[in-house]
Design an enzyme around this catalytic site. Sequence first.
Site, short mmCIF file in Angstrom:
data_model
loop_
_atom_site.label_atom_id
_atom_site.label_comp_id
_atom_site.label_asym_id
_atom_site.label_seq_id
_atom_site.Cartn_x
_atom_site.Cartn_y
_atom_site.Cartn_z
N HIS A 24 -29.81 32.97 -17.41
CA HIS A 24 -29.06 31.92 -18.10
C HIS A 24 -29.99 31.17 -19.06
O HIS A 24 -29.66 30.97 -20.23
CB HIS A 24 -28.46 30.95 -17.08
CG HIS A 24 -27.80 29.76 -17.70
ND1 HIS A 24 -26.62 29.84 -18.39
CD2 HIS A 24 -28.17 28.46 -17.74
CE1 HIS A 24 -26.28 28.65 -18.84
NE2 HIS A 24 -27.21 27.79 -18.45
N ARG A 84 -24.17 38.72 -20.09
CA ARG A 84 -25.52 38.16 -20.29
C ARG A 84 -26.50 39.03 -19.54
O ARG A 84 -26.58 39.01 -18.32
CB ARG A 84 -25.54 36.71 -19.77
CG ARG A 84 -26.95 36.15 -19.64
CD ARG A 84 -26.96 34.66 -19.36
NE ARG A 84 -26.22 34.23 -18.21
CZ ARG A 84 -26.63 34.30 -16.94
NH1 ARG A 84 -27.80 34.84 -16.66
NH2 ARG A 84 -25.88 33.85 -15.96
N TYR A 120 -28.57 36.02 -7.59
CA TYR A 120 -27.12 35.91 -7.43
C TYR A 120 -26.32 37.10 -7.99
O TYR A 120 -25.09 37.12 -7.89
CB TYR A 120 -26.60 34.63 -8.08
CG TYR A 120 -26.98 34.43 -9.54
CD1 TYR A 120 -26.26 35.06 -10.55
CD2 TYR A 120 -28.05 33.60 -9.89
CE1 TYR A 120 -26.60 34.87 -11.88
CE2 TYR A 120 -28.38 33.41 -11.23
CZ TYR A 120 -27.66 34.04 -12.21
OH TYR A 120 -27.99 33.85 -13.53
#
Length: 396
Positions: A292, A288, A301
Site C-alpha cells: 500500500h 496493487r 494479509y
Amino acid sequence: MTVESTAARKPRRSAGSKAGTTGTKRTTSNTPKKDSDPDLVQLLTPEGTRVANPEYDRYVEDITPQQLRGLYRDMVLTRRFDAEATSLQRQGELGLWASLLGQEAAQIGSGRALRDDDYVFPTYREHGVAWCRGVDPTNLLGMFRGVNNGGWDPNSNNFHLYTIVIGSQTLHATGYAMGVAKDGADSAVIAYFGDGASSQGDVAESFTFAAVYNAPVVFFCQNNQWAISEPTEKQTRVPLYQRAQGFGFPGVRVDGNDVLGCLAVTKWALERARNGEGPTLVEAFTYRMGAHTTSDDPTRYRLDDERAAWEAKDPIARLRAYLEASNHADEGFFAELEAESETLGRRVREAVRAMPDPDHFAIFEHAYADGHALVDEERAQFAAYQASFADVEGGR
C-alpha cells in the site's frame, strides 16, 4: 452506437449479485475476473489479443501505431520512475512512497483520454496521470522527501496537488465541476480514488451532489482489491460500479490492466460530461502489485498465489504482446526505450539527492496573511527547540 444510447443503458449486473440475495455463494472480489465476464469491458486480453466491443471500439478505432507505442512508453517509464522512488525510500532518501505498480494501464489509459482543459483531482498514487499531465516526476518527490508541500502549480497542468486525506478530493472535484457547469465551459473534471475510499462518506456525498447538479465529473475508482489490508469483499456486497445506480447516474467496470479499455471507457465518460449528461462512475478493476505504501507489508494479509494470478495479467506485458503480434514495434524500439528508462531513473535519483533542505521556519510564514499571536508563539517555541541542538553540540 451513439453517445446517447450508450449513456442511456443501465449498468450491467452480474448474475447473483443483487443486493440482499441469500443462499448463493459469493466469489472473492480479489480473484481475477474471467475474460468472458460480461461485467468487464475489455479491448485487450491478457494475452495481448485485441477483442471487439461494439460500445467502446469507436473511441480507439483511429488510434495509430505511433500512439500505441506512446501508451507503452508511458507505462514503462512510469513504472521505472515508480521503482526508483521505492528504492530511494528504502535508502532513506524519501520518508514514504505509495507505489502504483500494476496500475499503470488504469492511470495512463485514463490520463491520455483527458483534454488539456480538463481538470484532475488525484489521490497520492496517481504518478501515471501526473506523467500524462506533464508534471515532472521529480516534482512528485519533494513532498515525500519533506522539502515542499506539493511541488507544482496545479493551474499550470490542470492537475491538483496530491491529496492524502482519503476521499476528500471527490468533494473538491464535484464542487469544481459544478463551477465549470455554471461558467458554461465544455471541459470535464475527473476525480481519482481507490476502493477503500469508496467506503468514505465524502465519496457518497460527492455522488449525491454530482447527480443532483448534473456536474460534469468522472469518478474514476481504481479498485486495486485492497484498502491497505482490507479486501474489497469486506467493503461491499455488490460490484463497486453498481453503486452509481443508487445515485442516478451510470457506472461501468473496465479491465484496469487493459490500457485500451481504460482509454476508451474514460473517453466515453468524459464525452458524457462535456455534453451535459452528468457524472459517471468508472471502476477500473486492477490490482496493487506492491505494498500500500513503503510502510506496509502485504505478505501479512494476502497470499503469493493471488499476486501470481494477477502477474499473468500485467498491463505492460499484454500491450507489448499486441505490439509485437501486430508488427507495430520492433526490438530497436524496445531497446531504445530501455535506455531511456535507465536515463530517467538516474535523473530522478540525482534530482532527489540534490534537493535542498527547506527553511525550517518557512512553515510559519504563510499561515495567516497578517500574522497571528498563536503562530508567533509556536514559531518562538520551535526556534527554542532548534537552538537546543546547537547547545548540545556546543557542549561536547
